[in-house]
Design an enzyme around this catalytic site. Structure first.
Site, mmCIF file in Angstrom:
data_model
loop_
_atom_site.group_PDB
_atom_site.id
_atom_site.type_symbol
_atom_site.label_atom_id
_atom_site.label_comp_id
_atom_site.label_asym_id
_atom_site.label_seq_id
_atom_site.Cartn_x
_atom_site.Cartn_y
_atom_site.Cartn_z
ATOM 1 N N GLU A 126 61.035 46.575 23.793
ATOM 2 C CA GLU A 126 62.084 46.319 22.814
ATOM 3 C C GLU A 126 63.423 46.031 23.482
ATOM 4 O O GLU A 126 64.203 45.197 23.014
ATOM 5 C CB GLU A 126 62.234 47.526 21.872
ATOM 6 C CG GLU A 126 60.998 47.822 21.038
ATOM 7 C CD GLU A 126 60.061 48.838 21.675
ATOM 8 O OE1 GLU A 126 59.453 49.628 20.946
ATOM 9 O OE2 GLU A 126 59.955 48.847 22.933
ATOM 10 N N CYS A 163 63.827 53.568 21.859
ATOM 11 C CA CYS A 163 63.819 52.171 21.434
ATOM 12 C C CYS A 163 64.115 52.043 19.938
ATOM 13 O O CYS A 163 64.679 51.039 19.506
ATOM 14 C CB CYS A 163 62.476 51.537 21.761
ATOM 15 S SG CYS A 163 62.231 51.298 23.532
ATOM 16 N N ALA A 219 20.967 49.960 46.983
ATOM 17 C CA ALA A 219 20.856 49.788 48.434
ATOM 18 C C ALA A 219 19.384 49.786 48.817
ATOM 19 O O ALA A 219 18.525 50.224 48.039
ATOM 20 C CB ALA A 219 21.587 50.919 49.160
ATOM 21 N N ALA A 274 16.241 51.211 51.129
ATOM 22 C CA ALA A 274 15.888 52.590 51.475
ATOM 23 C C ALA A 274 16.618 53.047 52.736
ATOM 24 O O ALA A 274 16.947 54.224 52.894
ATOM 25 C CB ALA A 274 14.379 52.704 51.668
ATOM 26 N N LEU A 328 26.965 61.763 41.883
ATOM 27 C CA LEU A 328 28.200 62.124 41.182
ATOM 28 C C LEU A 328 28.354 61.320 39.897
ATOM 29 O O LEU A 328 28.741 61.870 38.859
ATOM 30 C CB LEU A 328 29.409 61.914 42.093
ATOM 31 C CG LEU A 328 30.764 62.329 41.511
ATOM 32 C CD1 LEU A 328 30.760 63.797 41.106
ATOM 33 C CD2 LEU A 328 31.883 62.050 42.517
#
Length: 375
Positions: free
Chosen positions: A58, A90, A168, A170, A310
């Site tokens: 603003e 504002c 990936a 092994a 994770l």
């Protein structure tokens, strides 16, 4: 009260939303906000919030409008603030500029301030309308809104795999499964985030830095000068105190938070490193407490970039709200490493439900954005 917005109202708010998007990579942790000021069917001022601590949308729009703001209509994507922070309210700026009408896409989700800006404007005799293009405004700030509503960050988990769901070989070989354009896209995900969470295992195994690399931002470089680059806070979950200051991760002098359970270490860390001790559950980091600690620091939009274990733990505990998956047109075979590990899911009825919001091609790779939904 129901409001019949005109086509001109919609066009001006749509422009305000596009302006807000210009702050996509720079306003964190503040919300992205745009403002357009119109008088006699002419745009006399426009602006967007560019960076936390700097003037709000603003203010920029009012400065551009000058005296023409008198009697004008202001279109704002988020309810104007009503309190003194690093900048003045504002709502007060709009009142002092003597605007006639304010159209707001969405009300401030912060329950402590929600509606206060609107009340200030109305008490000053300004006509206020809300709800125009609200869904588009909501999409601008998932992290800010989630933190205001629930006191917890919005968590986006980034994953990358082959077409058969492997991350990936092994042997651990994984560079590179996805293409360069997909990796550029991940850099942009980091750039928009307040913080990036990874694990000590990922940092050590991959010698990862987890920072935003300006030279890998692709076309974003054209509108994002290198001097303006904002690094997200890099958060590492290190329950066994395995990290050491000599790792490449600590060679980038930007804010780092190491989260652990209070195990002793005698290292001397750089000044930009903070340690947080959180609760443990069965010897593991309490991930919900981890996110609560980040929320207390105002970190509202979190990118999770880590290994299968994770990432799976966050998903199992219903702490992930959105998945961004890049799939390469490759088959790595049955011995490859899995995309995600979720040992608690043992039957089909336990499966996590997702709704796909986006499916696009990024170079030769498929990009899928999906929300995790409640059953």
């Amino acid at each position: 009260m129901s409001v019949n917005f005109s086509e001109a109202d919609k066009q001006h708010m749509a422009l305000a939303i596009e302006l807000a998007k210009k702050g996509h990579y720079t306003t964190s942790p503040n919300p992205r906000v745009g403002c357009v000021i119109v008088k006699n069917h002419e745009i006399v001022g426009k602006g967007f919030h560019e960076k936390a601590g700097e003037p709000h949308a603003e203010v920029h729009a009012l400065r551009a409008a000058g005296n023409k703001a008198n009697g004008a209509t202001a279109y704002v994507t988020l309810e104007p603030c009503s309190h003194y922070g690093r900048t003045p309210p504002c709502a007060l700026g709009l009142i002092n500029a003597n605007v006639r009408r304010v159209v707001i896409a969405m009300v401030d989700p912060n329950p402590q301030v929600s509606g206060n800006g609107i009340k200030m404007l109305e008490d000053a005799g300004i006509e206020v309308s809300t709800g125009l293009l609200e869904d588009e405004a909501l999409a601008l700030n998932p992290g800010f809104i989630h933190l205001m509503k629930y006191g917890m960050p919005f968590v986006r988990c980034k994953l990358a795999s082959s077409l058969d769901g492997k991350t990936a070989m092994a042997s651990g070989e994984s560079k590179w499964i996805t293409g360069a354009l997909a990796r550029e896209d991940v850099q942009r995900l980091r750039a928009q985030s307040c913080a990036v969470i990874t694990s000590a295992q990922s940092v050590i195994t991959d010698n990862a830095k987890m920072n935003v690399r300006w030279d890998q931002l692709g076309e974003l470089k054209n509108s994002y000068p290198k001097d303006n680059l904002r690094q997200p806070v890099r958060v590492v979950i290190d329950s066994k105190s395995r990290l050491t200051p000599e790792l490449e991760f600590f060679s980038i002098p930007s804010k780092i938070i190491i989260i652990g359970t209070g195990l002793e270490n005698n290292h001397t860390w750089p000044h930009f490193v903070e340690h947080i001790t959180v609760k443990s559950v069965s010897g593991q980091i309490d991930l919900e407490d981890c996110l609560q600690q980040l929320a207390k620091r105002g970190l509202n939009d979190i990118l999770l970039e880590c290994g299968a274990t994770l990432a799976g733990a966050f998903v199992e505990q219903n702490l992930v709200h959105e998945l961004t998956l890049y799939q390469a047109p490759k088959l790595l075979g049955g011995d490859g490493k899995n995309l995600i590990e979720t040992p608690s899911i043992t039957k089909l009825s336990d499966a996590k439900q997702l709704s796909i919001d986006e499916m696009t091609m990024v170079g030769n790779d498929i990009k899928i954005v999906a929300k995790l939904t409640e059953k």
